[in-house]
Design a protein around this motif. Structure first.
Motif, PDB file in Angstrom:
ATOM      1  N   GLY A 112       5.471  14.315  -0.357  1.00  0.00           N
ATOM      2  CA  GLY A 112       4.572  14.786  -1.410  1.00  0.00           C
ATOM      3  C   GLY A 112       3.986  16.153  -1.127  1.00  0.00           C
ATOM      4  O   GLY A 112       4.243  17.121  -1.835  1.00  0.00           O
ATOM      5  N   LEU A 128       2.010   7.480  -6.924  1.00  0.00           N
ATOM      6  CA  LEU A 128       1.362   8.735  -7.295  1.00  0.00           C
ATOM      7  C   LEU A 128       2.095   9.960  -6.781  1.00  0.00           C
ATOM      8  O   LEU A 128       1.831  11.081  -7.192  1.00  0.00           O
ATOM      9  CB  LEU A 128      -0.069   8.734  -6.756  1.00  0.00           C
ATOM     10  N   LEU A 129       3.045   9.716  -5.878  1.00  0.00           N
ATOM     11  CA  LEU A 129       3.718  10.806  -5.198  1.00  0.00           C
ATOM     12  C   LEU A 129       4.543  11.674  -6.139  1.00  0.00           C
ATOM     13  O   LEU A 129       4.431  12.906  -6.144  1.00  0.00           O
ATOM     14  CB  LEU A 129       4.626  10.183  -4.155  1.00  0.00           C
ATOM     15  N   LEU A 159       3.918   5.371   5.162  1.00  0.00           N
ATOM     16  CA  LEU A 159       2.832   5.905   4.337  1.00  0.00           C
ATOM     17  C   LEU A 159       2.642   7.394   4.599  1.00  0.00           C
ATOM     18  O   LEU A 159       2.558   8.206   3.673  1.00  0.00           O
ATOM     19  CB  LEU A 159       1.552   5.141   4.678  1.00  0.00           C
ATOM     20  N   ALA A 196       5.638   9.450   3.298  1.00  0.00           N
ATOM     21  CA  ALA A 196       5.661   9.584   1.845  1.00  0.00           C
ATOM     22  C   ALA A 196       4.615  10.590   1.382  1.00  0.00           C
ATOM     23  O   ALA A 196       4.900  11.489   0.582  1.00  0.00           O
ATOM     24  CB  ALA A 196       5.420   8.226   1.185  1.00  0.00           C
ATOM     25  N   ALA A 197       3.385  10.456   1.893  1.00  0.00           N
ATOM     26  CA  ALA A 197       2.299  11.299   1.396  1.00  0.00           C
ATOM     27  C   ALA A 197       2.427  12.729   1.909  1.00  0.00           C
ATOM     28  O   ALA A 197       2.333  13.688   1.133  1.00  0.00           O
ATOM     29  CB  ALA A 197       0.951  10.704   1.799  1.00  0.00           C
ATOM     30  N   ASP A 255       0.836  -1.206   0.000  1.00  0.00           N
ATOM     31  CA  ASP A 255       0.000   0.000   0.000  1.00  0.00           C
ATOM     32  C   ASP A 255       0.867   1.251   0.000  1.00  0.00           C
ATOM     33  O   ASP A 255       0.528   2.254  -0.642  1.00  0.00           O
ATOM     34  CB  ASP A 255      -0.922   0.005   1.214  1.00  0.00           C
ATOM     35  N   VAL A 256       2.001   1.181   0.711  1.00  0.00           N
ATOM     36  CA  VAL A 256       2.931   2.308   0.674  1.00  0.00           C
ATOM     37  C   VAL A 256       3.451   2.493  -0.758  1.00  0.00           C
ATOM     38  O   VAL A 256       3.575   3.620  -1.253  1.00  0.00           O
ATOM     39  CB  VAL A 256       4.099   2.093   1.655  1.00  0.00           C
ATOM     40  N   ASP A 295       2.880   2.088   8.374  1.00  0.00           N
ATOM     41  CA  ASP A 295       1.942   3.210   8.509  1.00  0.00           C
ATOM     42  C   ASP A 295       2.687   4.535   8.582  1.00  0.00           C
ATOM     43  O   ASP A 295       2.273   5.525   7.971  1.00  0.00           O
ATOM     44  CB  ASP A 295       1.042   3.026   9.728  1.00  0.00           C
ATOM     45  N   LEU A 305       1.875   1.864  -3.406  1.00  0.00           N
ATOM     46  CA  LEU A 305       0.781   2.483  -4.148  1.00  0.00           C
ATOM     47  C   LEU A 305       0.817   4.000  -3.995  1.00  0.00           C
ATOM     48  O   LEU A 305       0.638   4.749  -4.962  1.00  0.00           O
ATOM     49  CB  LEU A 305      -0.531   1.930  -3.599  1.00  0.00           C
ATOM     50  N   VAL A 306       1.068   4.466  -2.760  1.00  0.00           N
ATOM     51  CA  VAL A 306       1.157   5.913  -2.522  1.00  0.00           C
ATOM     52  C   VAL A 306       2.351   6.497  -3.279  1.00  0.00           C
ATOM     53  O   VAL A 306       2.249   7.535  -3.925  1.00  0.00           O
ATOM     54  CB  VAL A 306       1.273   6.208  -1.019  1.00  0.00           C
ATOM     55  N   PHE A 307       3.477   5.785  -3.227  1.00  0.00           N
ATOM     56  CA  PHE A 307       4.669   6.258  -3.921  1.00  0.00           C
ATOM     57  C   PHE A 307       4.438   6.376  -5.421  1.00  0.00           C
ATOM     58  O   PHE A 307       4.994   7.252  -6.076  1.00  0.00           O
ATOM     59  CB  PHE A 307       5.833   5.298  -3.668  1.00  0.00           C
TER      60      PHE A 307
END
Lengths: 91, 159, 96, 89
Positions: free
Chosen positions: D68, A70-71, D60, D63-64, A63-64, D57, A66-68
């Motif tokens: 970002g 789009l980052l 995550l 990163a976001a 899932d991480v 977590d 997945l975020v990367f």
């Protein structure tokens, strides 16, 4: 010997590859050249996360990844919309 | 009740099915995940219909195009790898102009994105129907490659 | 030992290397974009394919495929947007 | 398998060195825009460090938000500060 034994080597190789890309941030020459390395970082980080998710049996790391995925796009769009607008007078 | 055209209905049903599949793949198909998943899927389908009108496409050419695309992008990567790892750089970059006849919207976006992933070409700009393509080697037959790609996309989206 | 998975992983690593070498060696933004978008995306594709073969679960394979599609979409769009910004800003493509 | 057991430390060591390096460049690069790019790179590497520490977590969130969102905000800030011209080093 299982295929899992290959993973640490692969991860090390990818990380070294990533750090080599930092040279582009240092030298430029244009702002876009520097941005390209965040693109490289995004793709490589996805690869590293997918490998680790496998080695450590931690599906949450996918899932991480997945975020990367789009980052890098977010920062690149911010870059183009905000920082790197056409100069006055150019076409 | 406002009249909803059958095209919109079909597109809505298709998108709901697609997003549900996507949710299942990303979050798992366990019954518990659908408490959040079902509303999210419906909301996403509704929003996507607001943002993008339905685009009719043919399913079989889509599969043909995906297979073609994967093959082309692998050969694109091989081409770039050969150029990058060669002892002497053999690049003769140039800008090529191409006129596209694909309709605006999804078909054109797909066209521009596939250009960037096929050997030696990179979509650099678009104004109206004119696409500027950056090529790594000006000696190749890019006109033919681009029109081949365009033709395959045109078969996916009937006019 | 799954040889197909191993070969796929190795190919993936090779394309990542090629992408970075291209990023460092190519003469201007536009050609560097070629190297990154093509080599790295296909490298990631091979790598994820190898991992999917290793895990052997269709659901995990599908998830890795979805991630790959997203990366593909994102990086193709980003490369177009950066190439366009460079052109409109007056960065002339490098010529021999 | 002695060589293999040495590998994870090597990976973590490389990651740590890279973190320090990008943090140093982000702080001490005089031009603003390259510093922001180093900051984004630092954020991504930090997310990878959280991954090595088995904290998906936190990775995550880092990163976001860290790389970002903060990266995008910093870029907007740089654009405001410099009158939208960022080619000079």
């Amino acid at each position: 010997m299982t295929i899992d034994a290959v993973h640490p080597w692969l991860a090390l190789f990818l990380l070294a590859n990533l750090l080599a890309g930092l040279w582009r941030v240092l030298t430029g020459p244009t702002a876009a050249d520097r941005m390209l390395s965040t693109q490289l970082f995004g793709t490589t980080a996805v690869a590293l996360l997918a490998i680790e998710a496998d080695t450590r049996a931690m599906p949450a790391l996918r899932d991480v990844a997945l975020v990367f995925a789009l980052l890098a796009a977010i920062t690149a769009v911010a870059f183009v919309r905000r920082v790197w607008q056409p100069r006055e007078g150019s076409k | 009740m406002p009249a909803v055209s059958s095209a919109v209905l079909r597109a809505g049903a298709f998108r709901i099915a697609l997003y549900a599949l996507l949710w299942g793949i990303l979050a798992g198909f366990e019954p518990g995940s659908w408490f959040l998943g079902a509303p999210a899927v419906l909301l996403a389908a509704w929003l996507s219909l607001q943002l993008a009108s339905p685009v009719p496409f043919r399913p079989w050419p889509v599969l043909v195009f995906v297979a073609f695309f994967i093959g082309r992008s692998v050969s694109g990567a091989v081409d770039v790898a050969r150029r990058a790892l060669a002892p002497r750089l053999r690049l003769a970059p140039a800008l090529v102009v191409y006129q596209t006849s694909l309709p605006a919207g999804l078909p054109r976006v797909l066209f521009l994105n596939s250009i960037s992933l096929t050997p030696g070409t990179l979509s650099a700009d678009i104004r109206d129907d004119t696409v500027w393509v950056h090529v790594l080697d000006e000696n190749g037959d890019h006109e033919q490659a681009l029109s081949g790609l365009e033709g395959r996309l045109a078969r996916v989206f009937p006019q | 030992m799954n040889w197909l998975a191993l070969a796929s992983l190795a190919l993936g690593a090779f394309f990542f290397l090629a992408g970075t070498v291209g990023l460092l060696r190519f003469p201007d933004v536009h050609s560097r974009l070629h190297a990154l978008t093509k080599a790295d995306n296909v490298g990631l594709g091979f790598l994820l394919f190898g991992l999917a073969l290793e895990v052997g679960s269709p659901l995990v394979g599908a998830k890795l495929f979805v991630i790959w599609c997203l990366v593909l979409l994102a990086s193709a769009s980003v490369s177009h947007v950066i190439a366009r910004a460079a052109l409109r800003r007056g960065v002339e493509p490098w010529q021999r | 398998m002695a060589a293999l057991s040495l590998l994870p430390p090597a990976l973590d060591l490389l990651l740590a060195v890279a973190l320090l390096l990008t943090a140093w460049r982000a702080l001490y690069t005089r031009a603003l825009f390259p510093a922001v790019v180093f900051f984004v790179a630092f954020g991504m590497l930090l997310a990878l460090a959280w991954m090595r520490l088995e904290a998906p977590d936190v990775a995550l969130a880092e990163a976001a938000i860290g790389a970002g969102l903060t990266g995008a905000l910093l870029m907007a800030a740089v654009a405001r500060l410099r009158g939208r011209d960022e080619d000079k080093p």
